[in-house]
Design an enzyme around this catalytic site. Sequence first.
Site, PDB file in Angstrom:
ATOM      1  N   ASN A 106      56.247 -80.558  58.365  1.00  0.00           N
ATOM      2  CA  ASN A 106      57.243 -79.590  57.892  1.00  0.00           C
ATOM      3  C   ASN A 106      56.842 -79.316  56.443  1.00  0.00           C
ATOM      4  O   ASN A 106      56.945 -80.196  55.583  1.00  0.00           O
ATOM      5  CB  ASN A 106      58.616 -80.236  57.973  1.00  0.00           C
ATOM      6  N   ASN A 129      65.113 -71.470  52.303  1.00  0.00           N
ATOM      7  CA  ASN A 129      64.434 -71.273  53.574  1.00  0.00           C
ATOM      8  C   ASN A 129      63.305 -70.261  53.414  1.00  0.00           C
ATOM      9  O   ASN A 129      63.217 -69.555  52.405  1.00  0.00           O
ATOM     10  CB  ASN A 129      65.420 -70.779  54.631  1.00  0.00           C
ATOM     11  N   CYS A 168      67.399 -80.439  52.878  1.00  0.00           N
ATOM     12  CA  CYS A 168      66.214 -80.530  53.722  1.00  0.00           C
ATOM     13  C   CYS A 168      65.691 -81.953  53.663  1.00  0.00           C
ATOM     14  O   CYS A 168      65.237 -82.408  52.611  1.00  0.00           O
ATOM     15  CB  CYS A 168      65.145 -79.535  53.264  1.00  0.00           C
ATOM     16  N   GLY A 169      65.755 -82.669  54.778  1.00  0.00           N
ATOM     17  CA  GLY A 169      65.395 -84.078  54.791  1.00  0.00           C
ATOM     18  C   GLY A 169      63.913 -84.332  54.583  1.00  0.00           C
ATOM     19  O   GLY A 169      63.523 -85.270  53.886  1.00  0.00           O
ATOM     20  N   ASN A 170      63.047 -83.523  55.208  1.00  0.00           N
ATOM     21  CA  ASN A 170      61.616 -83.675  54.969  1.00  0.00           C
ATOM     22  C   ASN A 170      61.260 -83.203  53.558  1.00  0.00           C
ATOM     23  O   ASN A 170      60.425 -83.802  52.871  1.00  0.00           O
ATOM     24  CB  ASN A 170      60.809 -82.895  56.002  1.00  0.00           C
ATOM     25  N   ASN A 192      74.241 -79.752  56.192  1.00  0.00           N
ATOM     26  CA  ASN A 192      73.911 -78.458  56.783  1.00  0.00           C
ATOM     27  C   ASN A 192      74.207 -78.542  58.282  1.00  0.00           C
ATOM     28  O   ASN A 192      74.305 -79.631  58.854  1.00  0.00           O
ATOM     29  CB  ASN A 192      72.454 -78.068  56.495  1.00  0.00           C
ATOM     30  N   ASN A 252      70.921 -74.820  62.696  1.00  0.00           N
ATOM     31  CA  ASN A 252      69.695 -75.464  63.141  1.00  0.00           C
ATOM     32  C   ASN A 252      69.950 -76.024  64.543  1.00  0.00           C
ATOM     33  O   ASN A 252      70.939 -76.732  64.750  1.00  0.00           O
ATOM     34  CB  ASN A 252      69.309 -76.600  62.197  1.00  0.00           C
ATOM     35  N   ARG A 276      67.301 -72.483  61.057  1.00  0.00           N
ATOM     36  CA  ARG A 276      67.801 -71.174  60.625  1.00  0.00           C
ATOM     37  C   ARG A 276      67.015 -70.718  59.391  1.00  0.00           C
ATOM     38  O   ARG A 276      66.740 -71.491  58.485  1.00  0.00           O
ATOM     39  CB  ARG A 276      69.297 -71.242  60.303  1.00  0.00           C
ATOM     40  N   CYS A 298      62.015 -81.493  61.377  1.00  0.00           N
ATOM     41  CA  CYS A 298      63.228 -81.233  60.598  1.00  0.00           C
ATOM     42  C   CYS A 298      63.902 -82.571  60.340  1.00  0.00           C
ATOM     43  O   CYS A 298      64.345 -83.239  61.283  1.00  0.00           O
ATOM     44  CB  CYS A 298      64.169 -80.287  61.347  1.00  0.00           C
ATOM     45  N   THR A 352      66.788 -83.390  58.535  1.00  0.00           N
ATOM     46  CA  THR A 352      68.228 -83.426  58.811  1.00  0.00           C
ATOM     47  C   THR A 352      68.485 -83.295  60.303  1.00  0.00           C
ATOM     48  O   THR A 352      69.431 -83.874  60.835  1.00  0.00           O
ATOM     49  CB  THR A 352      68.967 -82.314  58.046  1.00  0.00           C
TER      50      THR A 352
END
Length: 279
Positions: free
Chosen positions: A14, A77, A86-88, A162, A194, A213, A221, A223
């Site tokens: 990602n 985004n 955004c976790g990554n 999110n 998402n 999204r 992803c 999250t």
Amino acid sequence: MNEYSFVKGHGTENDFVLVPDAGGKHELQPGQVALLCDRRAGLGADGVIRVVRTDATDDPAAVAARGEATWFMDYRNADGSLSEMCGNGIRVLGRYLATHADVDPRSPLPVATRAGTKVLTFADGDPLGEITVDMGAPALLGDTTVSVGDRSWPAVHVSMGNPHAVAFVDSLEDAGPLTTAPGHDAEVYPDGVNVEFVVRRGEHHLAVRVHERGSGETRSCGTGACAVAVAAAVADGAERGTAYVVDLPGGTLRLVWTEDDRVLMTGPAVLVAEGLTRL
């Protein structure tokens, strides 16, 4: 046109363009973000992270975090729209701060986001080691439905700061090409959602495809993996503290939903390039 420094990195493929802006001088416009993310005309990425100090931006989330976090993740985004978290991306940001900024990886690293302050821990205090992120408490918000073409599935609405809709399917191929956003309830998700399509690979072992999204199908992803682990733990009746392994097209993440209602996400982050670009 202005010249900007950039760093390119990814977490389980990602990928992100980071724009270092400690002093808060480069507020990016949606069109600039979309150009940076364009895989033919730009640098190519699933999103853009402006790396800015909390005392150098008037974003309300950064202002609220002053005193507890030095750095703010201003995440966008690929289409230029704002995102809460955004976790990554936050692991990639952590890797950048540990190798390019005055950050000690031997100590927990708080980072402000639009979904609150998240705390990163580097394995063995190694700036190049795996990173665990305390993603905070999940919110289970009921049942919903998602669809692709003429097929639909029940889904679980999970928020990790999110919105996510988690659907368990028979095969990951059921989601089709995911070239457009899956159908969803616009009243439940007025700003989009998402969507995670999930199959079971074994006990506490899941595989996932994700449509994010504003970005489309992505290789991973963070999250979303958290939301999937939470939905699976509830469906399984699993005890808190149970570890889940989540396979995504770009790699594997490990998740634990703790006794004190925190989701801990562990995975890699890699920086692959840096340079200058003009916008």
